[in-house]
Design a protein around this motif. Structure first.
Motif, mmCIF file in Angstrom:
data_model
loop_
_atom_site.group_PDB
_atom_site.id
_atom_site.type_symbol
_atom_site.label_atom_id
_atom_site.label_comp_id
_atom_site.label_asym_id
_atom_site.label_seq_id
_atom_site.Cartn_x
_atom_site.Cartn_y
_atom_site.Cartn_z
ATOM 1 N N LEU A 136 -123.063 -49.096 48.868
ATOM 2 C CA LEU A 136 -122.083 -50.126 49.239
ATOM 3 C C LEU A 136 -120.889 -50.208 48.290
ATOM 4 O O LEU A 136 -119.742 -50.140 48.711
ATOM 5 N N VAL A 137 -121.148 -50.364 47.011
ATOM 6 C CA VAL A 137 -120.077 -50.655 46.052
ATOM 7 C C VAL A 137 -119.198 -49.439 45.789
ATOM 8 O O VAL A 137 -117.966 -49.540 45.843
ATOM 9 N N VAL A 138 -119.794 -48.298 45.515
ATOM 10 C CA VAL A 138 -119.009 -47.102 45.164
ATOM 11 C C VAL A 138 -118.073 -46.688 46.298
ATOM 12 O O VAL A 138 -116.866 -46.517 46.077
ATOM 13 N N PRO A 139 -118.551 -46.548 47.539
ATOM 14 C CA PRO A 139 -117.620 -46.160 48.604
ATOM 15 C C PRO A 139 -116.536 -47.206 48.863
ATOM 16 O O PRO A 139 -115.376 -46.850 49.100
ATOM 17 N N LEU A 140 -116.896 -48.491 48.797
ATOM 18 C CA LEU A 140 -115.892 -49.536 49.026
ATOM 19 C C LEU A 140 -114.825 -49.538 47.941
ATOM 20 O O LEU A 140 -113.625 -49.590 48.239
ATOM 21 N N LEU A 141 -115.241 -49.482 46.689
ATOM 22 C CA LEU A 141 -114.266 -49.471 45.595
ATOM 23 C C LEU A 141 -113.368 -48.243 45.652
ATOM 24 O O LEU A 141 -112.142 -48.351 45.558
ATOM 25 N N ALA A 142 -113.968 -47.074 45.817
ATOM 26 C CA ALA A 142 -113.172 -45.842 45.838
ATOM 27 C C ALA A 142 -112.242 -45.808 47.048
ATOM 28 O O ALA A 142 -111.057 -45.480 46.918
ATOM 29 N N SER A 143 -112.750 -46.175 48.204
ATOM 30 C CA SER A 143 -111.936 -46.118 49.427
ATOM 31 C C SER A 143 -110.805 -47.127 49.407
ATOM 32 O O SER A 143 -109.657 -46.796 49.730
ATOM 33 N N LEU A 144 -111.102 -48.365 49.050
ATOM 34 C CA LEU A 144 -110.072 -49.397 49.085
ATOM 35 C C LEU A 144 -109.047 -49.218 47.970
ATOM 36 O O LEU A 144 -107.859 -49.443 48.175
ATOM 37 N N CYS A 145 -109.497 -48.791 46.786
ATOM 38 C CA CYS A 145 -108.537 -48.482 45.715
ATOM 39 C C CYS A 145 -107.630 -47.335 46.135
ATOM 40 O O CYS A 145 -106.413 -47.385 45.929
ATOM 41 N N GLY A 146 -108.213 -46.308 46.714
ATOM 42 C CA GLY A 146 -107.420 -45.171 47.160
ATOM 43 C C GLY A 146 -106.449 -45.529 48.266
ATOM 44 O O GLY A 146 -105.280 -45.127 48.240
ATOM 45 N N LEU A 147 -106.904 -46.314 49.233
ATOM 46 C CA LEU A 147 -106.027 -46.733 50.333
ATOM 47 C C LEU A 147 -104.855 -47.544 49.810
ATOM 48 O O LEU A 147 -103.695 -47.300 50.170
ATOM 49 N N GLY A 148 -105.140 -48.510 48.953
ATOM 50 C CA GLY A 148 -104.065 -49.328 48.391
ATOM 51 C C GLY A 148 -103.088 -48.508 47.567
ATOM 52 O O GLY A 148 -101.872 -48.707 47.640
#
Length: 182
Positions: A136-148
């Motif tokens: 949950l945490v790793v994909p959300l952090l990496a994906s949302l940081c990257g998208l932003g």
């Protein structure tokens, strides 16, 4: 028999998925090296802002895409699919930058971006195998940081001088040592 098939799908499918993700990120690095580099720098400089911008945009455009896809008007679901694909493409570009950043921090002596990107991808994929936090945490952090960070990079008006060749800077009348890579 079906248990054996499920096990074989897992044994073959999981590594194949990891290789496919790595290939996608290397392709993004090869096609858009300047954008990936600027996005990586954005994540490095302002990770919290990148995360928040990614979260807001993912929620807004994700819900908009879902609403349009579920509409019963001819042609409108195609607009929703296009918005969803654009959102996923930006997220993949951001993941390339995150993976490159992770790889560069783990092996700073490597100067070529592809080995750093592959190492970062391997580490991120390995982290997602950890139950709950990794799922949950790793994909959300990496994906949302990257998208932003991708959104910030694409909206930023001034080019990063480190990516502009010195000849172009001289022709534009820009002086100083700011055009050296960091």
């Amino acid at each position: 028999m079906s248990e054996l098939v499920n096990f074989l799908e897992l044994v073959v499918g999981l590594p194949l998925l990891g290789v496919s993700i790595a290939a996608l990120l290397v392709l993004i690095q090869a096609l858009f090296p300047g954008t990936v580099l600027q996005t990586r720098r954005t994540i490095e400089r302002m990770p919290i802002r990148a995360f928040l911008i990614g979260l807001v945009n993912f929620l807004f455009f994700g819900l908009l895409a879902l609403a349009l896809v579920s509409a019963r008007v001819a042609g409108v679901p195609l607009i929703g699919i296009f918005i969803g694909l654009l959102l996923l493409s930006f997220t993949a570009g951001g993941l390339a930058a995150v993976a490159r950043l992770v790889g560069e921090r783990l092996q700073p002596q490597v100067t070529h971006p592809v080995p750093s990107l592959l190492l970062g991808t391997l580490v991120l994929e390995g982290a997602t195998l950890v139950p709950l936090v990794g799922w949950l945490v790793v994909p959300l952090l990496a994906s949302l940081c990257g998208l932003g960070a991708v959104i910030i990079t694409l909206i930023r008006r001034e080019p990063d001088r480190a990516l502009v060749p010195p000849v172009i800077l001289r022709e534009a009348g820009v002086q100083g040592d700011n055009n050296e890579p960091r």
